[in-house]
Design a protein around this motif. Structure first.
Motif, mmCIF file in Angstrom:
data_model
loop_
_atom_site.group_PDB
_atom_site.id
_atom_site.type_symbol
_atom_site.label_atom_id
_atom_site.label_comp_id
_atom_site.label_asym_id
_atom_site.label_seq_id
_atom_site.Cartn_x
_atom_site.Cartn_y
_atom_site.Cartn_z
ATOM 1 N N ILE A 97 0.869 -1.173 0.000
ATOM 2 C CA ILE A 97 0.000 0.000 0.000
ATOM 3 C C ILE A 97 0.904 1.220 0.000
ATOM 4 N N ASN A 98 0.777 2.032 -1.058
ATOM 5 C CA ASN A 98 1.647 3.207 -1.235
ATOM 6 C C ASN A 98 3.118 2.817 -1.122
ATOM 7 N N GLU A 99 3.457 1.714 -1.757
ATOM 8 C CA GLU A 99 4.814 1.175 -1.798
ATOM 9 C C GLU A 99 5.355 0.766 -0.423
ATOM 10 N N ASN A 100 4.477 0.626 0.552
ATOM 11 C CA ASN A 100 4.864 0.119 1.868
ATOM 12 C C ASN A 100 4.368 -1.323 1.992
ATOM 13 N N PRO A 101 5.274 -2.276 2.261
ATOM 14 C CA PRO A 101 4.819 -3.664 2.416
ATOM 15 C C PRO A 101 3.897 -3.793 3.629
ATOM 16 N N THR A 102 2.778 -4.456 3.405
ATOM 17 C CA THR A 102 1.755 -4.593 4.443
ATOM 18 C C THR A 102 1.249 -6.023 4.449
ATOM 19 N N GLN A 103 0.957 -6.526 5.641
ATOM 20 C CA GLN A 103 0.351 -7.844 5.759
ATOM 21 C C GLN A 103 -1.084 -7.660 6.215
ATOM 22 N N ILE A 104 -2.005 -8.243 5.471
ATOM 23 C CA ILE A 104 -3.427 -8.140 5.771
ATOM 24 C C ILE A 104 -3.895 -9.482 6.322
ATOM 25 N N ARG A 105 -4.550 -9.454 7.464
ATOM 26 C CA ARG A 105 -5.115 -10.668 8.047
ATOM 27 C C ARG A 105 -6.569 -10.760 7.629
ATOM 28 N N THR A 106 -6.961 -11.917 7.132
ATOM 29 C CA THR A 106 -8.311 -12.084 6.605
ATOM 30 C C THR A 106 -9.116 -13.065 7.444
ATOM 31 N N LEU A 107 -10.410 -12.993 7.286
ATOM 32 C CA LEU A 107 -11.349 -13.927 7.915
ATOM 33 C C LEU A 107 -12.307 -14.393 6.833
ATOM 34 N N VAL A 108 -12.375 -15.693 6.630
ATOM 35 C CA VAL A 108 -13.264 -16.269 5.634
ATOM 36 C C VAL A 108 -14.392 -16.962 6.386
ATOM 37 N N ALA A 109 -15.644 -16.615 6.040
ATOM 38 C CA ALA A 109 -16.791 -17.175 6.743
ATOM 39 C C ALA A 109 -17.824 -17.668 5.735
ATOM 40 N N ARG A 110 -18.626 -18.613 6.179
ATOM 41 C CA ARG A 110 -19.736 -19.114 5.361
ATOM 42 C C ARG A 110 -20.773 -18.003 5.251
ATOM 43 N N LYS A 111 -21.572 -18.031 4.178
ATOM 44 C CA LYS A 111 -22.477 -16.910 3.915
ATOM 45 C C LYS A 111 -23.563 -16.739 4.985
ATOM 46 N N ASN A 112 -23.834 -17.758 5.769
ATOM 47 C CA ASN A 112 -24.851 -17.622 6.817
ATOM 48 C C ASN A 112 -24.257 -17.218 8.166
ATOM 49 N N PHE A 113 -23.016 -16.816 8.191
ATOM 50 C CA PHE A 113 -22.343 -16.503 9.449
ATOM 51 C C PHE A 113 -23.096 -15.442 10.247
ATOM 52 N N PHE A 114 -23.508 -14.364 9.599
ATOM 53 C CA PHE A 114 -24.170 -13.272 10.309
ATOM 54 C C PHE A 114 -25.630 -13.574 10.607
ATOM 55 N N SER A 115 -26.280 -14.357 9.768
ATOM 56 C CA SER A 115 -27.704 -14.621 9.986
ATOM 57 C C SER A 115 -27.945 -15.761 10.971
ATOM 58 N N SER A 116 -27.009 -16.704 11.068
ATOM 59 C CA SER A 116 -27.243 -17.860 11.933
ATOM 60 C C SER A 116 -26.809 -17.623 13.363
ATOM 61 N N SER A 117 -26.095 -16.587 13.595
ATOM 62 C CA SER A 117 -25.558 -16.340 14.930
ATOM 63 C C SER A 117 -26.635 -15.807 15.857
ATOM 64 N N ALA A 118 -26.474 -16.089 17.126
ATOM 65 C CA ALA A 118 -27.398 -15.571 18.130
ATOM 66 C C ALA A 118 -27.075 -14.119 18.476
ATOM 67 N N ILE A 119 -25.989 -13.620 17.937
ATOM 68 C CA ILE A 119 -25.569 -12.248 18.203
ATOM 69 C C ILE A 119 -26.066 -11.364 17.066
#
Length: 130
Positions: A97-119
């Motif tokens: 990013i702007n010629e600065n090396p960066t490490q991005i941490r990702t989270l991969v979730a199933r498409k029902n992650f937000f709808s199936s949760s009790a939160i």
């Protein structure tokens, strides 16, 4: 009163006995407090979520993890499973990013992650970030 005075005199004369008794009492009291704290935490976990008796986590002794598609196999085998969700994270992606090396941490979730949760995730995210 005389018995208490005699006991205090005994403790004063026998310093090693006194130290051992006080140390033993202190250590036992520490363990009582630790066990009480542990029991309190175990009994109050997830009390703010609805249907906690129907939520399970697939875990081993070391980690709460499994294959991303394990839910499909378990759901086809056990009809009691109403819905399942999986996520995985901490995949480091190296980018620049702007010629600065960066490490991005990702989270991969199933498409029902937000709808199936009790939160209510929308409410939680808005509360924390806006």
């Amino acid at each position: 009163m005389k018995g208490l005075k005699t006991y205090l005199t005994f403790l004063h004369r026998n310093k090693l006995f006194t130290v051992v008794n006080v140390a033993g009492l202190s250590i036992s009291l520490m363990f009582v407090l630790l066990i009480a704290d542990m029991v309190t935490r175990q009994l109050s976990v997830d009390k703010n979520l609805k249907d906690t008796d129907r939520i399970s986590v697939f875990a081993s002794e070391n980690t709460a993890a499994g294959h991303y598609l394990l839910g499909e196999k378990l759901q086809s085998r056990y009809p009691e499973i109403e819905e399942w969700c999986a996520y995985t994270g901490n995949f480091g992606i190296q980018t620049s990013i702007n010629e600065n090396p960066t490490q991005i941490r990702t989270l991969v979730a199933r498409k029902n992650f937000f709808s199936s949760s009790a939160i209510n995730w929308q409410k939680e995210i808005r509360h924390k970030y806006w």
